[in-house]
Design an enzyme around this catalytic site. Structure first.
Site, PDB file in Angstrom:
ATOM      1  N   GLY A  10       0.814  -1.221   0.000  1.00  0.00           N
ATOM      2  CA  GLY A  10       0.000   0.000   0.000  1.00  0.00           C
ATOM      3  C   GLY A  10       0.843   1.264   0.000  1.00  0.00           C
ATOM      4  N   VAL A  12       1.074   3.688   2.276  1.00  0.00           N
ATOM      5  CA  VAL A  12       1.771   3.900   3.553  1.00  0.00           C
ATOM      6  C   VAL A  12       2.828   2.807   3.756  1.00  0.00           C
ATOM      7  CG1 VAL A  12       1.486   4.027   6.057  1.00  0.00           C
ATOM      8  CG2 VAL A  12      -0.245   5.044   4.568  1.00  0.00           C
ATOM      9  N   ARG A  97      -7.452   3.777  17.831  1.00  0.00           N
ATOM     10  CA  ARG A  97      -7.040   5.142  18.181  1.00  0.00           C
ATOM     11  C   ARG A  97      -7.768   5.712  19.382  1.00  0.00           C
ATOM     12  NH1 ARG A  97      -7.334   7.429  12.109  1.00  0.00           N
ATOM     13  NH2 ARG A  97      -5.462   6.429  11.265  1.00  0.00           N
ATOM     14  N   CYS A 125      -3.957  11.104   9.679  1.00  0.00           N
ATOM     15  CA  CYS A 125      -2.956  11.994   9.061  1.00  0.00           C
ATOM     16  C   CYS A 125      -3.238  13.481   9.330  1.00  0.00           C
ATOM     17  CB  CYS A 125      -2.882  11.735   7.556  1.00  0.00           C
ATOM     18  SG  CYS A 125      -4.477  11.422   6.788  1.00  0.00           S
ATOM     19  N   GLY A 156      -4.597  10.301   0.669  1.00  0.00           N
ATOM     20  CA  GLY A 156      -5.119   9.984   1.994  1.00  0.00           C
ATOM     21  C   GLY A 156      -6.138   8.861   1.949  1.00  0.00           C
ATOM     22  N   ARG A 225     -11.953  17.036   0.548  1.00  0.00           N
ATOM     23  CA  ARG A 225     -11.003  16.319  -0.314  1.00  0.00           C
ATOM     24  C   ARG A 225     -10.736  17.181  -1.544  1.00  0.00           C
ATOM     25  NH1 ARG A 225      -8.196  12.289   1.445  1.00  0.00           N
ATOM     26  NH2 ARG A 225      -9.972  10.958   1.968  1.00  0.00           N
ATOM     27  N   HIS A 232      -1.541  17.166   2.710  1.00  0.00           N
ATOM     28  CA  HIS A 232      -2.765  17.775   3.254  1.00  0.00           C
ATOM     29  C   HIS A 232      -2.471  19.201   3.703  1.00  0.00           C
ATOM     30  CE1 HIS A 232      -4.548  13.950   2.902  1.00  0.00           C
ATOM     31  NE2 HIS A 232      -4.649  13.594   4.159  1.00  0.00           N
TER      32      HIS A 232
HETATM   33  N1  LIG Z   1      -2.884   7.194   3.005  1.00  0.00           N
HETATM   34  C1  LIG Z   1      -2.718   7.997   4.039  1.00  0.00           C
HETATM   35  O1  LIG Z   1      -2.387   9.193   3.931  1.00  0.00           O
HETATM   36  C2  LIG Z   1      -2.916   7.450   5.418  1.00  0.00           C
HETATM   37  C3  LIG Z   1      -2.533   8.224   6.495  1.00  0.00           C
HETATM   38  C4  LIG Z   1      -2.727   7.750   7.795  1.00  0.00           C
HETATM   39  C5  LIG Z   1      -3.296   6.506   7.966  1.00  0.00           C
HETATM   40  N2  LIG Z   1      -3.677   5.776   6.899  1.00  0.00           N
HETATM   41  C6  LIG Z   1      -4.265   4.459   7.129  1.00  0.00           C
HETATM   42  O2  LIG Z   1      -3.303   3.469   6.783  1.00  0.00           O
HETATM   43  C7  LIG Z   1      -3.961   2.312   6.257  1.00  0.00           C
HETATM   44  C8  LIG Z   1      -3.394   2.007   4.869  1.00  0.00           C
HETATM   45  O3  LIG Z   1      -3.588   3.101   4.009  1.00  0.00           O
HETATM   46  P1  LIG Z   1      -2.971   3.158   2.534  1.00  0.00           P
HETATM   47  O4  LIG Z   1      -3.210   4.531   2.071  1.00  0.00           O
HETATM   48  O5  LIG Z   1      -1.584   2.602   2.525  1.00  0.00           O
HETATM   49  O6  LIG Z   1      -3.955   2.139   1.755  1.00  0.00           O
HETATM   50  P2  LIG Z   1      -3.694   1.327   0.378  1.00  0.00           P
HETATM   51  O7  LIG Z   1      -2.714   2.017  -0.467  1.00  0.00           O
HETATM   52  O8  LIG Z   1      -5.029   1.061  -0.191  1.00  0.00           O
HETATM   53  O9  LIG Z   1      -3.047  -0.045   0.887  1.00  0.00           O
HETATM   54  C9  LIG Z   1      -3.781  -1.026   1.575  1.00  0.00           C
HETATM   55  C10 LIG Z   1      -2.890  -2.207   1.925  1.00  0.00           C
HETATM   56  O10 LIG Z   1      -3.693  -3.178   2.607  1.00  0.00           O
HETATM   57  C11 LIG Z   1      -3.487  -4.455   1.979  1.00  0.00           C
HETATM   58  N3  LIG Z   1      -4.652  -5.320   2.085  1.00  0.00           N
HETATM   59  C12 LIG Z   1      -5.911  -5.108   1.604  1.00  0.00           C
HETATM   60  N4  LIG Z   1      -6.670  -6.177   1.856  1.00  0.00           N
HETATM   61  C13 LIG Z   1      -5.905  -7.096   2.482  1.00  0.00           C
HETATM   62  C14 LIG Z   1      -6.106  -8.415   2.962  1.00  0.00           C
HETATM   63  N5  LIG Z   1      -7.282  -9.018   2.862  1.00  0.00           N
HETATM   64  N6  LIG Z   1      -5.058  -9.065   3.559  1.00  0.00           N
HETATM   65  C15 LIG Z   1      -3.849  -8.459   3.667  1.00  0.00           C
HETATM   66  N7  LIG Z   1      -3.578  -7.226   3.220  1.00  0.00           N
HETATM   67  C16 LIG Z   1      -4.602  -6.548   2.632  1.00  0.00           C
HETATM   68  C17 LIG Z   1      -3.246  -4.091   0.520  1.00  0.00           C
HETATM   69  O11 LIG Z   1      -2.655  -5.208  -0.129  1.00  0.00           O
HETATM   70  P3  LIG Z   1      -2.917  -5.483  -1.716  1.00  0.00           P
HETATM   71  O12 LIG Z   1      -2.037  -4.516  -2.441  1.00  0.00           O
HETATM   72  O13 LIG Z   1      -2.481  -6.895  -1.874  1.00  0.00           O
HETATM   73  O14 LIG Z   1      -4.368  -5.259  -1.977  1.00  0.00           O
HETATM   74  C18 LIG Z   1      -2.292  -2.907   0.694  1.00  0.00           C
HETATM   75  O15 LIG Z   1      -0.999  -3.355   0.994  1.00  0.00           O
HETATM   76  C19 LIG Z   1      -5.456   2.643   6.275  1.00  0.00           C
HETATM   77  O16 LIG Z   1      -6.025   2.176   7.476  1.00  0.00           O
HETATM   78  C20 LIG Z   1      -5.475   4.155   6.261  1.00  0.00           C
HETATM   79  O17 LIG Z   1      -6.657   4.686   6.815  1.00  0.00           O
HETATM   80  C21 LIG Z   1      -3.476   6.204   5.632  1.00  0.00           C
END
Ligand SMILES: NC(=O)c1ccc[n+]([C@@H]2O[C@H](COP(=O)([O-])OP(=O)(O)OC[C@H]3O[C@@H](n4cnc5c(N)ncnc54)[C@H](OP(=O)(O)O)[C@@H]3O)[C@@H](O)[C@H]2O)c1
Length: 319
Positions: A10, A12, A97, A125, A156, A225, A232
């Site tokens: 993902g 992050v 959290r 974030c 995000g 958004r 952000h």
């Molecule tokens: N993006 C931000 O700015 C941000 C900031 C703070 C917190 N967060 C939080 O951090 C988390 C991740 O965010 P992200 O932006 O990195 O999301 P993302 O890009 O959509 O990545 C999601 C990750 O979860 C994995 N995943 C999904 N389904 C799964 C499953 N069944 N088993 C194992 N792994 C699975 C995905 O793997 P695949 O690639 O194999 O699908 C991918 O590695 C979320 O909870 C989000 O709210 C995000």
């Protein structure tokens, strides 16, 4: 340190892996987990290639730390299991959290990371960049109220959101956002409660009160958004019950670790890829002299997520 990473593919997860790789932290064992659809993909880490795996208790028990950056559901499933197996958990989702587990921004409350195993929650974030500034400004006296309007990039909302923004130049279909995001702003992040507050607004308000240990803080957020890929921005109004001086505020912000003061407002592109929180446009509205207005920006994937988590990992490492 033996570390396992759930959500390795993902936005992050990828940032966290890069920070860890470039760091001086000693990593004796590492595993990368993602969904079954990523099986067969490879991740390079410090000169070695690793296959993506699907998480299991059997594999986890050989590790000391589990970093999670997936959705809330998977965290709710795996965090308690990992804890039981003897791992610290650093969780980027919103699952823990507002629970009894510590919610950590290391510049503010690193001392709350226990010496015994625990689930450590990484805040939202938008909350992180806001609380950094509020903590610094508390030096001017107890905060009377805080209002924040956010301008949040699509990263995000994860990988599918970035893809949706990029594709919408030729394909108006939506699946992540309620309306097309390209070329417009959406005043909705998450779902609305019965008061009309969005889940993102709720997170910012409640998490800020918890991190600053101000359960009664008068804080109100309005989240939007915007169609930018990353970073952000936040317009912030802070009030005290007395007049404040800009010089005092700039000094307090300048002295605070990891905050950078800027004369002019930065481009989102200048902020992207850096681990700091940037503050600019600090001014006093003459119609409201007991308060300050400022513009706060940060890379939501770094200080808002992966960098903050890495700082938590460093604190765990020290213990
Ligand atoms: N993006 C931000 O700015 C941000 C900031 C703070 C917190 N967060 C939080 O951090 C988390 C991740 O965010 P992200 O932006 O990195 O999301 P993302 O890009 O959509 O990545 C999601 C990750 O979860 C994995 N995943 C999904 N389904 C799964 C499953 N069944 N088993 C194992 N792994 C699975 C995905 O793997 P695949 O690639 O194999 O699908 C991918 O590695 C979320 O909870 C989000 O709210 C995000």
């Amino acid at each position: 340190m033996k570390i396992a990473i759930l959500g390795s593919t993902g936005l992050v997860g990828q940032k966290f892996i890069k920070i860890l790789e470039d760091s001086t932290l000693s990593v004796s064992k590492i595993k990368f987990f993602a969904s079954p659809s990523s099986l067969g993909k490879q991740i390079n880490f410090r000169g070695q290639s690793y296959g993506i795996e699907v998480i299991s208790e059997d594999v986890l028990k050989d590790f000391q730390v589990l970093f999670i950056s997936t959705g809330e559901e998977l965290s709710l499933k795996w965090s308690p299991k990992a804890l039981k197996l003897g791992l610290y958990v650093i969780d980027n989702s919103s699952a823990f959290r507002l629970s009894d587990h510590p919610l950590i921004v290391p510049e503010i409350n690193a001392e709350l990371i226990p010496k015994t195993l625990d689930i450590i929650a990484n805040p939202n974030c938008s909350t992180i960049q806001l609380v950094m500034v509020l903590k610094a400004l508390q030096k001017l006296g107890p905060l009377k109220s805080v209002h924040v309007a956010t301008y949040q990039s699509v990263s995000g909302a994860g990988t599918p959101a970035i893809n949706e923004l990029l594709n919408q130049t030729h394909d108006p279909e939506t699946s992540v956002f309620p309306y097309p995001i390209a070329g417009t702003c959406l005043p909705q992040i998450g779902s609305f409660d019965s008061f009309g507050l969005s889940s993102e607004e709720n997170k910012i308000q409640r998490e800020t009160r918890k991190i600053l240990n101000l359960p009664e803080l008068d804080i109100s957020a309005f989240c939007v958004r915007v169609p930018t890929p990353n970073v952000h921005g936040e317009a912030v109004w802070v009030k005290w019950d007395h007049e404040v001086a800009i010089e005092q505020a700039t000094e307090a912000l300048r002295d605070f670790e990891n905050i950078k003061l800027l004369e002019s407002s930065p481009h989102y592109n200048e902020v992207s890829g850096t681990p700091h929180v940037y503050v600019s446009r600090i001014h006093i509205d003459p119609d409201s002299p007991q308060g300050l207005k400022l513009w706060v920006t940060a890379d939501n994937l770094l200080k808002g997520a992966a960098w903050n988590s890495f700082q938590i990992l460093e604190e765990i490492f020290k213990r």
